[in-house]
Write an enzyme that holds these catalytic residues in place. Structure first.
Site, PDB file in Angstrom:
ATOM      1  N   THR A  80       0.827  -1.207   0.000  1.00 19.58           N
ATOM      2  CA  THR A  80       0.000   0.000   0.000  1.00 19.58           C
ATOM      3  C   THR A  80       0.860   1.255   0.000  1.00 19.58           C
ATOM      4  O   THR A  80       1.989   1.245   0.511  1.00 19.58           O
ATOM      5  CB  THR A  80      -0.910   0.018   1.243  1.00 19.58           C
ATOM      6  N   ASP A  81       0.318   2.343  -0.541  1.00 18.80           N
ATOM      7  CA  ASP A  81       1.039   3.620  -0.503  1.00 18.80           C
ATOM      8  C   ASP A  81       1.164   4.155   0.917  1.00 18.80           C
ATOM      9  O   ASP A  81       2.004   5.019   1.198  1.00 18.80           O
ATOM     10  CB  ASP A  81       0.367   4.664  -1.400  1.00 18.80           C
ATOM     11  N   GLU A  82       0.374   3.614   1.849  1.00 16.05           N
ATOM     12  CA  GLU A  82       0.404   4.103   3.222  1.00 16.05           C
ATOM     13  C   GLU A  82       1.735   3.835   3.922  1.00 16.05           C
ATOM     14  O   GLU A  82       2.042   4.476   4.923  1.00 16.05           O
ATOM     15  CB  GLU A  82      -0.760   3.517   4.025  1.00 16.05           C
ATOM     16  N   TYR A 133      -1.599  -0.263  11.134  1.00 16.77           N
ATOM     17  CA  TYR A 133      -1.838  -0.952   9.865  1.00 16.77           C
ATOM     18  C   TYR A 133      -0.668  -0.769   8.919  1.00 16.77           C
ATOM     19  O   TYR A 133      -0.087  -1.741   8.420  1.00 16.77           O
ATOM     20  CB  TYR A 133      -3.122  -0.444   9.201  1.00 16.77           C
ATOM     21  N   LYS A 176       2.178  -3.449   7.399  1.00 14.04           N
ATOM     22  CA  LYS A 176       2.417  -3.683   5.973  1.00 14.04           C
ATOM     23  C   LYS A 176       3.880  -3.399   5.615  1.00 14.04           C
ATOM     24  O   LYS A 176       4.489  -4.132   4.831  1.00 14.04           O
ATOM     25  CB  LYS A 176       1.486  -2.822   5.129  1.00 14.04           C
TER      26      LYS A 176
END
Length: 290
Positions: free
Chosen positions: A70-72, A95, A99
């Site tokens: 994810t870009d997060e 979260y 990741k």
């Protein structure tokens, strides 16, 4: 043991790790579940792949592990700039930290064991069948039921939106043509503030209603409810997809203006699916469907 048994039964050529606990709010409430799934679960897959895919010190041909990330993991952007594959990881929630940890394990397996892997990092997905805890289906479901539309903070947090079909096509390209060991960013080039998304959904649902239904409807801006901001809420995400475009020839095909219309239409036409998923009856629902 279950994963080991599956590998023993089937000669898998490719493993794509879509599996993730992905809802930021729930990661804030209970980080441990996210560590178990996104970190320990990733390591379990990596180790079983390594066990079954090696012949002596080398890997069998045509094997690949793809980590869907994810870009997060990159953290938050200011008003300008984009995340590239070289952007340092700077996760701000349990979260995104879980990741990022999973990504680092995948990279470590490549660096240590020459493991045949790729990592993809995508922007926010939207489309059919998305679980209604996520922003777009949550807003659609609440709007259809005349319920409040909760928006964190001032509603000006920005996300880049990517249709799930475009994402899947990008994944297919990376599986078949991605250079082993590389990371690929996948973005939709559709930056929208959260409050923009709310107004788009309200407008599109309103257009879909008959004259009679509009009279009965409770739709309107009065449903918008600004709530206390999420802890560690990143301000802006935006992906630079130039690498996957240049190397693999992928680019998003679905314009957001059309994709969001089709998505809203799907949720309206699949009200029973929305009902069972929001009510917690989805296990029984899918059992009956099968």
């Amino acid at each position: 043991k279950e994963v080991y048994g599956l590998f023993k039964q089937y000669d898998f050529d490719t493993v794509v790790n879509f599996a993730a606990e992905s809802h930021v709010d729930r990661s804030i409430e209970d980080p441990s579940v996210f560590v178990k799934t996104n970190v320990l679960g990733t390591q379990a897959l990596l180790e079983v792949c390594r066990l079954f895919w090696t012949e002596g010190e080398t890997y069998k041909k045509e094997k690949k592990y793809l980590q869907i990330s994810t870009d997060e993991v990159y953290g938050s952007l200011g008003a300008k700039g984009y995340f590239t594959e070289q952007t340092p990881l700077d996760p701000h929630s349990p979260y995104s930290a879980s990741k990022a940890a999973g990504d680092m394990l995948v990279k470590a397996y490549y660096d240590t064991y020459n493991f045949p892997m790729n990592i993809t990092r995508c922007s926010n997905n939207y489309g059919p069948y998305q679980f209604p805890e996520k922003l777009i289906p949550l807003l659609i479901n609440n709007a259809l039921n005349g319920e409040k539309l909760p928006i964190y903070g001032d509603g000006l947090n920005i996300r880049d939106w990517l249709h799930v079909k475009d994402h899947c096509e990008a994944i297919d390209e990376v599986i078949n043509n991605g250079k082993i060991g590389d990371v690929y960013n996948i973005g939709g080039n559709n930056e929208k503030t959260n409050i923009e998304i709310v107004h788009i959904i309200l407008d599109e649902i309103n257009k879909s209603l008959s004259v009679e239904d509009k009279k009965k409807s409770k739709l309107g801006n009065h449903l918008i409810s600004y709530v206390k901001d999420r802890k560690g809420h990143d301000r802006r995400y935006a992906i630079d997809s130039s690498k996957i475009r240049a190397e693999l020839g992928w680019e998003p095909k679905i314009r957001f203006s059309e994709g969001i219309k089709d998505t809203i239409k799907w949720y309206i036409e699949n009200g029973e699916w929305l009902r069972v998923t929001t009510s917690g009856e989805y296990k029984e629902y899918y059992r009956e469907e099968k």
